[in-house]
Design a protein around this motif. Structure first.
Motif, short mmCIF file in Angstrom:
data_model
loop_
_atom_site.label_atom_id
_atom_site.label_comp_id
_atom_site.label_asym_id
_atom_site.label_seq_id
_atom_site.Cartn_x
_atom_site.Cartn_y
_atom_site.Cartn_z
N ALA A 22 29.87 55.99 36.73
CA ALA A 22 31.21 56.33 37.22
C ALA A 22 31.52 55.65 38.54
CB ALA A 22 31.32 57.86 37.37
N ASP A 23 30.54 55.53 39.43
CA ASP A 23 30.79 54.89 40.74
C ASP A 23 31.18 53.43 40.56
OD1 ASP A 23 30.28 57.23 42.11
OD2 ASP A 23 28.21 56.70 42.63
N ASN A 24 30.46 52.70 39.72
CA ASN A 24 30.81 51.30 39.48
C ASN A 24 32.16 51.19 38.79
OD1 ASN A 24 28.44 50.47 40.63
ND2 ASN A 24 27.52 49.68 38.75
N ARG A 25 32.44 52.11 37.90
CA ARG A 25 33.72 52.11 37.20
C ARG A 25 34.87 52.31 38.19
NH1 ARG A 25 31.89 54.61 33.36
NH2 ARG A 25 32.40 56.79 33.74
N ALA A 26 34.70 53.25 39.12
CA ALA A 26 35.74 53.51 40.11
C ALA A 26 35.94 52.30 41.02
CB ALA A 26 35.36 54.74 40.95
N LEU A 27 34.86 51.65 41.40
CA LEU A 27 34.97 50.48 42.28
C LEU A 27 35.61 49.31 41.54
CD1 LEU A 27 34.43 49.27 45.03
CD2 LEU A 27 32.09 48.75 44.32
N LEU A 28 35.24 49.11 40.28
CA LEU A 28 35.84 48.03 39.51
C LEU A 28 37.34 48.28 39.30
CD1 LEU A 28 35.10 45.37 38.15
CD2 LEU A 28 34.69 46.63 36.04
N HIS A 29 37.71 49.55 39.16
CA HIS A 29 39.13 49.89 39.04
C HIS A 29 39.88 49.48 40.31
CE1 HIS A 29 42.68 52.59 39.24
NE2 HIS A 29 42.72 52.41 37.93
N ARG A 30 39.28 49.71 41.47
CA ARG A 30 39.91 49.32 42.74
C ARG A 30 40.03 47.80 42.86
NH1 ARG A 30 36.75 51.84 47.56
NH2 ARG A 30 38.61 51.11 48.70
N ILE A 31 38.98 47.10 42.41
CA ILE A 31 39.02 45.63 42.44
C ILE A 31 40.11 45.12 41.51
CG2 ILE A 31 37.72 43.52 41.92
CD1 ILE A 31 35.14 45.15 42.51
N LYS A 32 40.14 45.65 40.31
CA LYS A 32 41.10 45.22 39.30
C LYS A 32 42.54 45.44 39.76
CE LYS A 32 42.56 46.24 34.55
NZ LYS A 32 42.36 47.10 33.36
N ASN A 33 42.78 46.54 40.47
CA ASN A 33 44.14 46.91 40.86
C ASN A 33 44.50 46.51 42.28
OD1 ASN A 33 45.36 48.59 38.50
ND2 ASN A 33 43.25 49.31 38.68
N ASN A 34 43.73 45.62 42.88
CA ASN A 34 44.05 45.08 44.20
C ASN A 34 44.24 46.17 45.25
OD1 ASN A 34 44.23 42.09 44.30
ND2 ASN A 34 45.65 42.38 42.60
N ASP A 35 43.32 47.11 45.29
CA ASP A 35 43.37 48.16 46.30
C ASP A 35 43.38 47.52 47.69
OD1 ASP A 35 42.92 50.21 48.11
OD2 ASP A 35 41.28 51.11 46.97
N PRO A 36 44.46 47.72 48.49
CA PRO A 36 44.53 47.08 49.81
C PRO A 36 43.49 47.59 50.79
CG PRO A 36 46.35 48.61 49.52
CD PRO A 36 45.68 48.49 48.18
N GLY A 37 42.91 48.76 50.49
CA GLY A 37 41.87 49.29 51.37
C GLY A 37 40.50 48.72 51.11
N LEU A 38 40.37 47.93 50.05
CA LEU A 38 39.08 47.32 49.71
C LEU A 38 39.07 45.88 50.21
CD1 LEU A 38 36.37 47.76 48.24
CD2 LEU A 38 37.46 46.86 46.17
N ARG A 39 38.48 45.68 51.38
CA ARG A 39 38.45 44.34 52.00
C ARG A 39 37.08 43.68 51.90
NH1 ARG A 39 43.71 43.12 52.86
NH2 ARG A 39 43.39 42.03 54.85
N THR A 40 36.04 44.52 51.77
CA THR A 40 34.68 43.99 51.65
C THR A 40 34.01 44.57 50.41
OG1 THR A 40 33.61 45.76 52.94
CG2 THR A 40 34.52 43.88 54.16
#
Length: 227
Positions: A22-40
């Motif tokens: 689930a953790d990897n799934r949630a992170l991949l979702h943020r990557i896929k959707n261009n989460d502006p809070g994910l910079r690193t």
């Protein structure tokens, strides 16, 4: 799969089918959707901090690379682990080569020969924090040659790595690194001399983390005389 094949499937791929937890799934979702809070983003085999993709059996690294490649918000990527399976590593690097937003990359492990397909033309800063020998240095040198926007490099020097660095048109800064601050070998000193003589834009050389010795100082002076 090649990138155009991923393109055709991206709209209907289910993240639960390409991730191990689930953790990897949630992170991949943020990557896929261009989460502006994910910079690193860090790719690891063991958890250390937040915003980490922990690679396990069941994680499709081709899809991870693909979504990193399409992301427009990431600025820094740390790759500390890829499985020994060359094919998974190759898919990862092929996928992420589309990325234009990441400017800093830190590679903290030998990884494998998939380094030879590394193609990151928009990255401006790269750090390689491990000691390379033989074929691994060769694989890394092949990939480094394609990093044509690189301005800063931190890592060891070999003849092959220096040959690649001298082809980079805007390289300005090099930090020579070696495990434990050990003295660099004569071969490495000769590579350093070639770098100084042939990297036309180089204006900053950091040797604070290595020992030079008398031979190193002599070769360094020779390189400076030719630059």
């Amino acid at each position: 799969m090649m990138n155009y094949q991923f393109d055709a499937l991206a709209a209907r791929v289910k993240l639960k089918d390409i991730t191990s937890c689930a953790d990897n799934r949630a992170l991949l979702h943020r990557i896929k959707n261009n989460d502006p809070g994910l910079r690193t983003l860090a790719v690891l085999d063991e958890p250390e901090d937040e915003d980490e993709f922990i690679v396990r059996e069941g994680d499709d690294l081709g899809w991870l690379g693909y979504f990193i490649g399409r992301n427009e918000k990431l600025k820094y990527l740390s790759v500390c682990y890829l499985p020994g399976d060359r094919e998974r590593g190759v898919k990862f690097f092929f996928g992420m080569q589309r990325n234009k937003s990441i400017k800093g990359v830190d590679i903290c492990n030998h990884l494998n020969e998939s380094l030879s397909v590394m193609n990151l033309p928009h990255v401006t800063s790269m750090s390689f924090e491990c000691q390379l020998e033989g074929e691994y240095a060769h694989y890394f040198a092949l990939g480094l040659r394609r990093c044509t926007s690189l301005k800063e490099y931190s890592g060891q020097l070999t003849a092959g790595i220096v040959e690649s660095l001298t082809t980079l048109p805007i390289l300005e800064k090099v930090h020579v690194w070696k495990n434990g601050g050990l003295a660099i070998s004569r071969e490495e000193c000769m590579a350093l001399r070639e770098l100084l003589a042939n990297a036309n834009k180089l204006n900053h050389l950091d040797l604070s983390d290595v020992g030079l010795g008398d031979d190193g100082v002599k070769l360094l002076v020779e390189g400076l005389a030719c630059s």
